[in-house]
Every structure is written in C-alpha cells, then in structure tokens.
Design an enzyme around this catalytic site. Structure first.
Site: not given
Length: 333
Positions: A13-14, A89, A96, A120, A152, A181
């Site tokens: 993503i970064g 999860r 994280n 994150s 979303d 989210h």
C-alpha cells in the site's frame, strides 16, 4: 506548506500511496518511513516525480521515526502485514496491534497535534489502540484521529454500478457507508445513494444480498484473485489518498463542505448514539472535515428496514473489536 509522514512506505500500500501523495500540491515535505531499507529507494524513486514535495526516506536506524514525524502535520499509517489466506483476524491483530502501538507512541512524542489517518488492519481495533496510546500520553484529540474506511465507499460505488449493468466510466454513485471496516461491520446505505439506484435492485432480494456481501467482503475477492500472494493494495492506496486529499483540502486549503465517511471517536455525540441505538466509542459515519479535523458528525439519515438489520449485525461484532483494541493497551480493563 504541509509536511506529511507516511509510515509503512515500502509496503504494497505504501509505495503507490507515496506516489499519489507526492503529486498533491499542498505537500512540500514528504517523509517516508519503514523498517526495511527499501524505503530509501522508494524515496529516491518517488523523488524524481516533478512535483514540489521534497521526499526523504527514513528507517528505524538513527532515530528515523523521530525525524520522519517531527514537524509532520498529517500522518498516514498503512504499516503492518497484509491478510493472507487462512489468516484469522486474531493472527492479523496480534501482529499489527503492536506495530500501530509503537508508531503512535512516536506520534505522541514528536507530532502530537498531527492529523492521524490509520489504514493498518484491523481498523476496528487499531484506531482504539491509537486513541488509548494518545490518551496515556495526554495528547488525544478525537477530532484528529481517523480510521480510513474510504475503500468501502469506493467499492460501494464501483460494485453498485456493476450490479446494475453500468460501465465503470458511468457517473459515480456516492453511497455513504457506516459502521466499521471489516465484514459484517460494513454497512453500505444503498438506499441513500446519489444518484438513486434503480428500484428494481431493491426489489430483487437475492441480487441486493449478493451486492452487499460483495461490498462487505471485497477484500476476500482480491486475496483470492491474487492467489494468496497479496491483498488489496492498489485500491487501498487509491482510497487512502482520496481521504487524505479531502482532509488536506479541508484543513489546509480552506475548502468547505468536504464530507467523507470515516471511523472516528463518537462517544461524546449523544445524538449519534441515539441514532445508532447503543453506546459505542467508535463508528464510521459521514464526517464534515475542516481545519480542526472533524468539524461535524453527520446523522445517519433514514435507514431502510434491511439496513437497520445490517446495523444490528454490525453492532453485534463491532463492540468486541473496540474492546479488544482498548484491552491491548490497558489489559486490566
């Protein structure tokens, strides 16, 4: 004009998010931080783009986090591991949560007044973690901490257009998304779409259910399509930049009327709590942005009976995720 710090800038993503941020005309200092040396190369690469921002890469060596954050006015955090097939999860959280805690401690120490945008995952828990760390440091400002839920909204727009046979180049459907989210905590308010979606969609219960499930679990679609080699990175970078750009415009460029759904602290809003139907500390809601960050929390509006049921399912899961984040920082609560 603005110093922006991107934490986790060498990741999936970064890197694309760094490229997008480099092009924003309001950013003149772009600090890229990561724990891997590759971030120096990312900074050099992105630095060749012909836009005003001076781009610098920092690692954890030589107080890199301190230098990246000092003077930052907006901090965007995509740092962490992506979700992989078979990963629960809890697995994602355990890794994280510690990463976000440590980075937010840096924010508390070096740029406590910065706007903080957390990407994150799991956002439902990492945002409460950030809030607790900032509270312990005595610098928590609920108007300046955001969970980025824009993906979303982006998915709702794109997938709704596809569901009714419109090309992706068709006029954008603006659909508010509330809740959280992840999975069932994502509640797209399709009945409030602008322009309105065709009535035939709402009459076809099977088609409507399939669309909502696709929006809620769009991340799984990407993980499966990438064969376990990655998760949503490009679309997340796009969505992360879209929110950051809105925030920058509202906070630093005097743009008014900017409204974007975001996962924020809502405990002090009694009107919103009544609408939600139970007390909850964090919730994704349309937020009016401005120089202070959160200027106003917009009401949820009229929900269809189907959306009211989705909200109940959301609340059944969301509270536990929030508590989990808080207890990660304050385990005795």
């Amino acid at each position: 004009m603005v110093k922006a710090a991107l934490l986790g800038a060498a990741g999936g993503i970064g890197q694309p998010l760094a490229l997008l941020l480099k092009q924003n005309h309001l950013i003149t200092d772009l600090a890229l931080f990561d724990v891997v040396p590759l971030v120096k190369g990312v900074a050099a690469d992105v630095g060749h783009v012909d836009s005003p921002a001076v781009t610098t890469g920092y690692t954890k060596e030589d107080d890199g986090l301190k230098h990246a954050l000092t003077g930052a006015e907006i901090v965007i955090i995509p740092a962490g591991v992506p979700r992989k097939p078979g990963m629960t999860r809890d697995d994602l959280f355990n890794i994280n949560a510690g990463i976000v805690r440590d980075l937010i401690q840096g924010v508390a120490e070096h740029c406590p007044k910065a706007f903080v945008c957390i990407i994150s995952n799991p956002v439902n828990s990492t945002v409460p973690i950030a809030a607790e760390v900032l509270k312990q440091a005595g610098v928590f400002d609920p108007k300046r901490v955001f969970g980025v839920t824009t993906l979303d909204v982006v998915r709702s727009s794109t997938m709704s257009a596809q569901a009714i046979g419109k090309p992706t180049s068709a006029p954008e459907y603006t659909i508010p998304v509330i809740g959280g989210h992840s999975g069932k905590t994502i509640v797209p308010l399709l009945s409030q779409s602008k322009p309105s979606l065709p009535e035939s969609l709402f009459k076809d219960e099977e088609k409507l259910a399939a669309l909502i499930k696709r929006i809620q679990f769009g991340g799984d679609e990407v993980v499966e399509a990438k064969g376990g080699a990655g998760s949503a990175t490009l679309s997340m970078a796009y969505a992360g930049y879209k929110f950051a750009s809105d925030l920058l415009s509202a906070a630093f460029d005097n743009k008014s009327g900017v409204v974007a759904p975001s996962y924020v602290y809502v405990k002090d809003s009694s009107d919103l709590q009544k609408e939600i139907g139970q007390e909850i500390d964090f919730f994704s809601v349309p937020v009016e942005l401005g120089p202070s960050g959160v200027e106003k929390l917009h009401p949820l509006g009229k929900l269809s009976s189907h959306e009211q049921n989705l909200l109940k399912d959301c609340l059944g899961e969301l509270g536990g995720s929030i508590t989990k984040g808080v207890q990660f920082i304050q385990p005795k609560l």
